[in-house]
Design an enzyme around this catalytic site. Structure first.
Site, short mmCIF file in Angstrom:
data_model
loop_
_atom_site.label_atom_id
_atom_site.label_comp_id
_atom_site.label_asym_id
_atom_site.label_seq_id
_atom_site.Cartn_x
_atom_site.Cartn_y
_atom_site.Cartn_z
N ARG A 146 29.90 46.26 -45.02
CA ARG A 146 30.97 47.23 -45.29
C ARG A 146 31.58 47.08 -46.68
NH1 ARG A 146 31.03 47.04 -39.52
NH2 ARG A 146 31.84 44.94 -39.75
N GLU B 244 30.40 32.18 -35.02
CA GLU B 244 30.86 31.72 -33.71
C GLU B 244 29.70 31.07 -32.95
OE1 GLU B 244 32.84 34.90 -31.78
OE2 GLU B 244 33.50 33.63 -30.11
P1 5GP Z 1 35.18 36.30 -40.69
O1 5GP Z 1 34.02 35.61 -41.32
O2 5GP Z 1 36.37 36.38 -41.59
O3 5GP Z 1 35.52 35.74 -39.33
O4 5GP Z 1 34.71 37.79 -40.35
C1 5GP Z 1 34.75 38.78 -41.34
C2 5GP Z 1 33.47 39.56 -41.34
O5 5GP Z 1 33.20 40.10 -40.06
C3 5GP Z 1 33.58 40.73 -42.30
O6 5GP Z 1 32.37 40.89 -43.03
C4 5GP Z 1 33.87 41.92 -41.40
O7 5GP Z 1 33.18 43.07 -41.83
C5 5GP Z 1 33.40 41.49 -40.02
N1 5GP Z 1 34.43 41.75 -38.99
C6 5GP Z 1 34.98 40.86 -38.13
N2 5GP Z 1 35.87 41.45 -37.32
C7 5GP Z 1 35.91 42.75 -37.66
C8 5GP Z 1 36.68 43.89 -37.21
O8 5GP Z 1 37.54 43.85 -36.31
N3 5GP Z 1 36.44 45.06 -37.85
C9 5GP Z 1 35.54 45.16 -38.86
N4 5GP Z 1 35.40 46.35 -39.44
N5 5GP Z 1 34.81 44.11 -39.30
C10 5GP Z 1 34.99 42.93 -38.72
#
Ligand code: 5GP
Length: 175
Positions: free
Chosen positions: A64, A101
């Site tokens: 994204r 995870e």
């Molecule tokens: P993190 O590594 O910070 O746990 O997860 C972030 C990554 O997962 C980002 O690349 C994001 O696009 C995706 N992601 C995790 N949760 C969501 C969510 O609720 N909505 C969206 N659009 N992307 C998410």
């Protein structure tokens, strides 16, 4: 209404997606409205112009981050480069593994994306645990880039992902 409020009003929430217990924030409704989409790009660019006036490269994270990173780079008159999941980019690449995870994943960037010492801004749609952004920072620093900002549209504050991002960090919207 305020431009930021207009963007926020078009972010939808989906309980139990993609798994039970996850409240997924979806930015795609913003892209259905060209006026609000324009506001989003403008707000992101205005932030970069103020916070990192000498930024030289926008780095977008798969997938994204690819939706608005190139538009920002074009508007700012600077370069864009993608960070992708392993195996998708040709030529000489640098990679970094990071934990999810369940299991691990690998990110890659083309060596020629940035020159040592260049100022970069990393963009993604959302910061949750911060693991993805942290891996991207490691990757860019490995190439000798100066990570002057990590910028996301949405930050999920409860997860405190910001603590993992050891660089200047900014979010437009938080929940
Ligand atoms: P993190 O590594 O910070 O746990 O997860 C972030 C990554 O997962 C980002 O690349 C994001 O696009 C995706 N992601 C995790 N949760 C969501 C969510 O609720 N909505 C969206 N659009 N992307 C998410």
């Amino acid at each position: 209404a305020d431009r930021l409020d207009q963007v926020k009003s078009l972010i939808s929430s989906h309980p139990d997606f993609p798994k039970p217990g996850i409240l997924f924030r979806d930015i795609f409704p913003v892209f259905r409205n060209p006026k609000v989409f324009r506001h989003l790009i403008d707000l992101l660019c205005e932030h970069v112009k103020t916070a990192v006036p000498k930024a030289e490269v926008i780095i977008g994270l798969e997938s994204r981050g690819f939706l608005f990173g190139p538009m920002m780079a074009e508007q700012l008159g600077i370069a864009f480069a993608p960070v992708r999941k392993a195996g998708k980019l040709p030529g000489k690449c640098r990679s970094v593994s990071y934990s999810l995870e369940y299991g691990t994943d690998k990110f890659e960037i083309q060596d020629e994306s940035v020159k040592p010492g260049q100022s970069v801004v990393i963009v993604d749609d959302l910061l949750a645990t911060g693991g993805t952004m942290k891996a991207a920072v490691e990757l860019l620093e490995g190439l000798g880039a100066k990570v002057d900002e990590c910028l996301v549209v949405i930050e999920l504050k409860d997860l405190n992902g910001k603590a993992k991002v050891t660089k200047p960090f900014h979010s437009l919207i938080h929940y």
